[in-house]
Design a protein around this motif. Structure first.
Motif, short mmCIF file in Angstrom:
data_model
loop_
_atom_site.label_atom_id
_atom_site.label_comp_id
_atom_site.label_asym_id
_atom_site.label_seq_id
_atom_site.Cartn_x
_atom_site.Cartn_y
_atom_site.Cartn_z
N SER A 266 0.84 -1.16 -0.04
CA SER A 266 0.05 0.10 0.18
C SER A 266 1.05 1.48 -0.07
O SER A 266 1.99 1.41 0.50
CB SER A 266 -1.06 0.18 1.24
OG SER A 266 -1.58 1.23 1.44
N GLY A 267 0.55 2.43 -0.77
CA GLY A 267 1.24 3.54 -0.86
C GLY A 267 0.26 4.62 -0.80
O GLY A 267 -1.01 4.61 -0.61
N MET A 268 0.59 5.89 -0.86
CA MET A 268 0.13 7.17 -0.93
C MET A 268 -0.30 7.64 0.07
O MET A 268 -0.29 8.93 0.41
CB MET A 268 -1.12 6.83 -2.08
CG MET A 268 -0.77 6.55 -3.50
SD MET A 268 -2.38 6.37 -4.55
CE MET A 268 -1.65 5.69 -5.77
N ALA A 269 -0.80 6.84 1.11
CA ALA A 269 -1.29 7.20 2.41
C ALA A 269 -1.14 6.06 3.37
O ALA A 269 -1.15 5.26 2.99
CB ALA A 269 -2.62 7.81 2.51
N LEU A 287 2.15 -4.88 3.09
CA LEU A 287 3.24 -4.08 3.28
C LEU A 287 3.09 -2.86 3.16
O LEU A 287 2.22 -2.64 2.13
CB LEU A 287 4.48 -4.73 2.94
CG LEU A 287 4.76 -6.27 3.14
CD1 LEU A 287 5.68 -6.77 2.32
CD2 LEU A 287 4.95 -6.29 4.60
N GLU A 288 3.83 -1.65 3.70
CA GLU A 288 3.65 -0.40 3.39
C GLU A 288 4.91 0.13 2.44
O GLU A 288 6.03 -0.24 2.83
CB GLU A 288 3.52 0.54 4.34
CG GLU A 288 1.93 0.31 4.96
CD GLU A 288 1.36 1.45 5.83
OE1 GLU A 288 0.64 2.34 5.55
OE2 GLU A 288 1.80 1.44 7.11
N HIS A 305 12.42 -7.61 5.58
CA HIS A 305 12.79 -6.40 6.46
C HIS A 305 11.18 -5.42 6.72
O HIS A 305 11.05 -4.71 5.48
CB HIS A 305 13.88 -5.67 6.01
CG HIS A 305 15.13 -6.51 5.76
ND1 HIS A 305 15.89 -6.69 6.70
CD2 HIS A 305 15.66 -6.80 4.62
CE1 HIS A 305 17.10 -7.40 6.20
NE2 HIS A 305 16.77 -7.47 4.97
N ASN A 306 10.65 -5.82 7.83
CA ASN A 306 9.37 -5.29 7.71
C ASN A 306 9.23 -4.53 9.15
O ASN A 306 9.41 -5.21 10.21
CB ASN A 306 8.27 -6.19 7.39
CG ASN A 306 6.86 -5.53 7.63
OD1 ASN A 306 6.69 -4.03 7.25
ND2 ASN A 306 6.14 -6.29 7.93
N VAL A 311 7.05 2.85 6.50
CA VAL A 311 7.11 2.79 5.25
C VAL A 311 8.33 2.00 4.41
O VAL A 311 8.44 1.89 3.27
CB VAL A 311 6.82 4.29 4.05
CG1 VAL A 311 5.55 4.81 4.66
CG2 VAL A 311 8.20 4.97 4.41
N GLY A 312 9.12 1.59 5.50
CA GLY A 312 10.28 0.65 5.05
C GLY A 312 11.64 1.43 5.15
O GLY A 312 11.73 2.39 5.55
#
Length: 488
Positions: A266-269, A287-288, A305-306, A311-312
């Protein structure tokens, strides 16, 4: 065209193993990469016969599908600059680019009514698309680094950005290398190809040797079930909607996402922690990740690696730093884009600081192991009447985790306390009780308490101006529409 993108065409030819599935509502076609190379070569030849030449800017208005896929690669193959414009705003996008700069136009039958082709000369059809020549084009061979793309960012105001074709493949490789992509993976791509992130994923799959499933927003749920992809990227709203559809049940979620899912991003927010934890508990690795249109992929969590809530870690070590005020600053000589087009100097310099530095506008922190945590937008910071600064996302997180809340927005600029706008499916006593308990829990130890709240059932959409095109909150519009309701 850069040598890097030419490599994609040759990689299709050399790869008979991997495939692309073109998924639609009523049909599904699987084509090998090597067969696609032959199709791209034939389309390239036809484009040349119609007069298209290397260096020309060619616009395309088309939905996701085989035709758009082939024509994009064929345009790259002959060295054209492919401008895939947003379908819903095609007319204004073409005008923004400037008709004097566009030599040819390709339009699918589905979007003919959205483009005024009265001044264009129809010269034929290719892959079911109408091809037009622009007699008024006076700048056909302008030397440019790559296509113009559109981004609403967090402001909601669309900006034109120039991609640097020379760095596209490098940015794609950084992402695919970090996620430990495998030869037996299959990546489902469904957002419009006018969103350049989707093309970056396609190019990365071709370069790495990964199967592609190309669907669209109307048919993505069917595609998940029918094709069982192993890799998937979507905005937070999609995962939230699927979570609600499954009533938070892991078994139902697994049924919705298919049997082969290995990694999802997931991204953006930010996603509420309860949803991230719910997916993981259901056996789905959600994962983000973090990216920016102006820069490209920035950071990603992986299976190895989480760190939930982050956001990583940066794809390129040392590329992410913090300013003294906490703003996240990016540094790379290989960023995805060159800069804005037709923006005032001060607007451009606020983001493109110099040849290597880009200011994100995000405020965050980096832990000892390099994981990046985003705490909010610099411009979204609420400054109370007492001068205290509060990042609204930190306040909203507890409310976004509630099953009855679709959106939570914290307000309170120039006021002594905070107020909450809460968008719910239904206003009833149980929702009020849950929300009031959450407010009470938040206020324990809060430096600025929440004293007001307002419940609304009005949906947030890009069409009504309450979300950006990238499905982020349009905070200024929300505040102007709802602040009086919240604080009355």
């Amino acid at each position: 065209m850069s040598e890097g993108l030419q490599t994609l065409i040759s990689k299709l030819k050399e790869n008979p193993r991997n495939t692309v599935v073109f998924h639609g509502r009523s049909e599904m076609e699987r084509v090998r990469f090597s067969d696609l190379h032959q199709a791209v070569s034939l389309v390239s030849q036809r484009l040349g016969e119609f007069g298209l030449e290397a260096g020309m800017q060619v616009a395309m208005v088309a939905e996701n599908g085989k035709a758009a896929f082939l024509l994009d690669l064929a345009l790259l193959n002959i060295g054209c600059i492919a401008l895939q414009v947003p379908e819903k705003t095609a007319g204004s996008a073409l005008a923004d680019i400037g008709l004097q700069n566009i030599a040819f136009l390709l339009v699918s039958a589905l979007h003919r009514d959205e483009v005024d082709t009265g001044s264009w000369e129809p010269i034929g059809t290719l892959q079911g698309m109408s091809l037009f020549r622009n007699p008024a084009c006076s700048n056909a061979f302008a030397p440019v680094a790559g296509p113009i793309i559109f981004s609403s960012g967090t402001s909601g105001k669309e900006k034109k950005i120039r991609v640097n074709n020379a760095t596209v493949l490098l940015n794609a490789r950084q992402f695919f290398s970090a996620i430990d992509a495998r030869q037996d993976d299959s990546f489902l791509i469904f957002l419009p190809l006018s969103n350049y992130q989707q093309k970056l994923l396609i190019y990365g799959c071709i370069d790495t040797g990964i199967d592609i499933v190309l669907s669209d927003m109307q048919n993505v749920m069917q595609a998940l079930k029918q094709t069982s992809p192993s890799l998937f990227l979507a905005p937070p709203l999609f995962y939230d909607s699927m979570w609600r559809l499954a009533d938070g049940r892991g078994e139902k979620l697994r049924e919705l996402f298919g049997t082969g899912m290995r990694q999802m991003w997931s991204g953006m927010a930010a996603l509420p922690s309860v949803i991230l934890e719910g997916y993981r508990a259901g056996g789905l690795p959600l994962l983000e990740a973090y990216g920016m249109t102006e820069y490209g992929p920035i950071a990603v969590n992986t299976l190895q690696h989480n760190r939930p809530g982050s956001v990583g870690r940066a794809l390129v070590p040392g590329s992410v730093t913090l300013e003294s005020d906490g703003e996240i600053l990016l540094r790379s000589s290989q960023r995805l884009t060159c800069g804005y087009v037709d923006q005032p100097v001060d607007v451009e310099q606020a983001v493109y600081r110099d040849e290597v530095a880009i200011a994100t506008g995000d405020v965050g922190r980096i832990d000892d192991e390099g994981f990046i945590f985003i705490e909010g937008r610099k411009n979204d910071t609420i400054i109370t009447s007492g001068g205290q600064k509060i990042h609204p996302t930190a306040v909203e997180q507890s409310f976004n985790s509630l099953p009855c809340v679709q959106y939570a927005v914290a307000l309170g600029a120039r006021r002594p306390h905070l107020g909450m706008l809460l968008v719910v499916e239904q206003i009833d006593s149980s929702a009020r009780q849950l929300i009031e308990k959450t407010i009470s829990d938040y206020n324990v130890g809060a430096s600025v308490p929440i004293r007001n709240y307002f419940l609304s059932t009005e949906p947030f959409t890009a069409e009504n101006g309450l979300l950006t095109r990238n499905l982020k909150l349009q905070r200024k519009n929300i505040s102007s529409r709802y602040e009086t309701c919240v604080f009355n």
